[in-house]
Design a protein around this motif. Structure first.
Motif, PDB file in Angstrom:
ATOM      1  N   UNK A 188      13.264  53.483 106.605  1.00  0.00           N
ATOM      2  CA  UNK A 188      12.092  52.728 107.018  1.00  0.00           C
ATOM      3  C   UNK A 188      11.571  51.757 105.972  1.00  0.00           C
ATOM      4  N   UNK A 189      12.072  51.848 104.762  1.00  0.00           N
ATOM      5  CA  UNK A 189      11.569  51.011 103.673  1.00  0.00           C
ATOM      6  C   UNK A 189      12.315  49.687 103.608  1.00  0.00           C
ATOM      7  N   UNK A 190      11.567  48.600 103.552  1.00  0.00           N
ATOM      8  CA  UNK A 190      12.180  47.264 103.534  1.00  0.00           C
ATOM      9  C   UNK A 190      12.548  46.816 102.126  1.00  0.00           C
ATOM     10  N   UNK A 191      11.756  47.191 101.126  1.00  0.00           N
ATOM     11  CA  UNK A 191      12.010  46.753  99.756  1.00  0.00           C
ATOM     12  C   UNK A 191      13.307  47.376  99.230  1.00  0.00           C
ATOM     13  N   UNK A 192      14.227  46.532  98.791  1.00  0.00           N
ATOM     14  CA  UNK A 192      15.538  47.043  98.391  1.00  0.00           C
ATOM     15  C   UNK A 192      15.469  47.935  97.159  1.00  0.00           C
ATOM     16  N   UNK A 197      15.804  53.383  94.851  1.00  0.00           N
ATOM     17  CA  UNK A 197      15.154  54.526  94.215  1.00  0.00           C
ATOM     18  C   UNK A 197      15.225  55.775  95.072  1.00  0.00           C
ATOM     19  N   UNK A 198      15.003  55.605  96.371  1.00  0.00           N
ATOM     20  CA  UNK A 198      15.081  56.751  97.281  1.00  0.00           C
ATOM     21  C   UNK A 198      16.504  57.283  97.380  1.00  0.00           C
ATOM     22  N   UNK A 199      17.471  56.389  97.383  1.00  0.00           N
ATOM     23  CA  UNK A 199      18.865  56.824  97.419  1.00  0.00           C
ATOM     24  C   UNK A 199      19.218  57.615  96.158  1.00  0.00           C
ATOM     25  N   UNK A 200      18.752  57.131  95.007  1.00  0.00           N
ATOM     26  CA  UNK A 200      18.990  57.842  93.755  1.00  0.00           C
ATOM     27  C   UNK A 200      18.281  59.197  93.769  1.00  0.00           C
ATOM     28  N   UNK A 201      17.085  59.235  94.340  1.00  0.00           N
ATOM     29  CA  UNK A 201      16.344  60.496  94.448  1.00  0.00           C
ATOM     30  C   UNK A 201      17.116  61.501  95.285  1.00  0.00           C
ATOM     31  N   UNK A 202      17.745  61.042  96.365  1.00  0.00           N
ATOM     32  CA  UNK A 202      18.555  61.937  97.193  1.00  0.00           C
ATOM     33  C   UNK A 202      19.704  62.531  96.395  1.00  0.00           C
ATOM     34  N   UNK A 203      20.301  61.715  95.538  1.00  0.00           N
ATOM     35  CA  UNK A 203      21.399  62.211  94.695  1.00  0.00           C
ATOM     36  C   UNK A 203      20.895  63.291  93.743  1.00  0.00           C
TER      37      UNK A 203
END
Length: 438
Positions: A188-192, A197-203
């Protein structure tokens, strides 16, 4: 200085709650999920911040003008009935002191859970609540993932002390429930940069789950990732996360981690597993002699009764399973209600996802419902081996579905805006939905 900063934060929050009551739900979520007072170095650990925020929220809600109601949905009705039934079983508890203490905690959770509905019923507030939950619990997931990478997985990841997620197994299950919510924000987040950051957090959260050394979480994590892969609109990031965790486990985790996971097969000689079997036997036998009301909250605190019903047990154990915990505490009707709540949550999420699948204006609701369904699966699997039947995160996630249904109801009642399509090109290419007519 850290303690002073924490105290000033909560003192500044109270007048803001009195002006905007919905901030009380967000503030209470900060206390419940991040437990910032446990990060202090001196006296903040013992200060009643949850009570302060809770009382301010209740007062602000009471004096707030306007209509205040709880929607009569299957989930809200079932939750109310379940809470009422726990009240009944507490009156006949076999360990009254311990039962009363646990009941009071559950009462607080349910009170704030139901207050969430009238105070957070908008898309923006739902989104803000998800952010607060993700940041609160995710803090320990990211921290634990970095710790696991630095130490090469030689040490277990633990949660904040004196909290419901202090144990490594409980933290891991909370993080499994959190991963889909992080994925929702990622979608849902537009800012790349926020997306990165969220993808890294998932990792990091995935690494933290592995580093917890939790055998139940090991099984629940891959059940959750499989379900999340099936439910995601864009499957590649989820696939890469799962693949990365497999590579990490195979090549970076130490031998003691593999020994711990392999002990799942050798459960017959594992004293921890045998202790759980003793507790499960206690729950079943307690339900035999008290089938309708069980033993009330925390019946394992009645050591004499435990050893009478399970004479071969080495010592008294906790149930270590949400299902046997509810059965032992509230009997067969309580367990049926608890299971019905979980199934209703899954069905509600599936219904919302189906209703919003072809509605671009409600893509957020489709993504949230799909990811909440994954969280519920993670709780159902991970909770098989944990005492987490009163976990506030579980009930808050269920309420996200209630809120979503309330918010999207007016939009579903209206027909979606027509989307014009571009005629097929000379080369036979299909037009893109939503493109302007040429």
């Amino acid at each position: 200085m850290r303690d002073i900063a924490i105290i000033l934060y909560f003192l500044a929050l109270v007048p803001m709650i009195l002006r905007w009551p919905f901030l009380g739900i967000l503030g209470w979520s900060v206390v419940s999920y991040m437990n910032p007072h446990q990060l202090g170095w001196a006296y903040t650990e013992s200060l009643p911040f949850a009570m302060l925020v809770g009382l301010a929220t209740i007062f602000a809600f009471v004096i707030q003008p306007g209509r205040k109601s709880i929607p009569l949905q299957p989930l809200t009705i079932l939750l109310a009935v379940f809470f009422g039934y726990t009240t009944l079983t507490t009156l006949f508890a076999v360990a009254p002191t311990a039962a009363t203490s646990k009941y009071v905690e559950f009462f607080k959770i349910m009170l704030m859970t139901f207050l969430t509905i009238p105070l957070m019923a908008s898309r923006e507030r739902i989104h803000a609540l998800v952010w607060v939950i993700v940041l609160g619990v995710g803090f320990y997931g990211v921290k634990g993932g970095i710790f696991t990478l630095i130490t090469g997985g030689d040490h277990r990841v633990w949660g904040p002390p004196h909290t419901v997620i202090a144990d490594n197994n409980q933290l891991a299950t909370a993080l499994i429930m959190l991963l889909p919510l992080v994925r929702y924000l990622h979608l849902q987040t537009a800012d790349k940069w926020v997306r990165y950051g969220l993808l890294l957090a998932m990792v990091f959260i995935g690494v933290s789950i592995v580093g917890s050394y939790s055998r139940g979480a090991f099984l629940a994590c891959f059940a959750c990732l499989t379900w999340m892969f099936l439910k995601s609109r864009h499957k590649l990031p989820v696939f890469m996360l799962g693949l990365g965790l497999v590579v990490f486990m195979l090549f970076l985790m130490p031998d003691q981690w593999f020994s711990r996971m392999q002990s799942i097969e050798d459960y017959a000689s594992d004293p921890s597993v045998q202790g759980r079997f003793d507790a499960w036997t206690y729950a079943l036998r307690l339900a035999e002699i008290r089938p309708l009301i069980g033993g009330g909250f925390a019946p394992n605190y009645n050591e004499e009764l435990f050893m009478t019903l399970v004479p071969d047990a080495f010592k008294v154990r906790s149930f270590h399973s949400i299902y046997f915990e509810v059965l032992g505490e509230h009997g067969w009707p309580g367990l049926i209600l608890f299971l019905t709540i979980g199934v209703t949550g899954l069905v509600t999420a599936q219904r919302i996802a189906a209703q919003t699948r072809d509605r671009p204006d409600l893509t957020w609701a489709h993504d949230l419902a799909s990811m909440v369904q994954v969280s519920l699966v993670g709780f159902a699997v991970g909770g098989t081996f944990l005492n987490l039947s009163n976990f506030d995160l579980y009930y808050h996630i269920l309420i996200l579905l209630v809120l979503t249904r309330v918010v999207i109801a007016p939009d579903l009642a209206k027909a979606p805006e027509p989307f014009r399509t571009r005629p097929a090109t000379a080369g036979g290419g299909a037009a893109l939905p939503g493109s302007a007519a040429s």
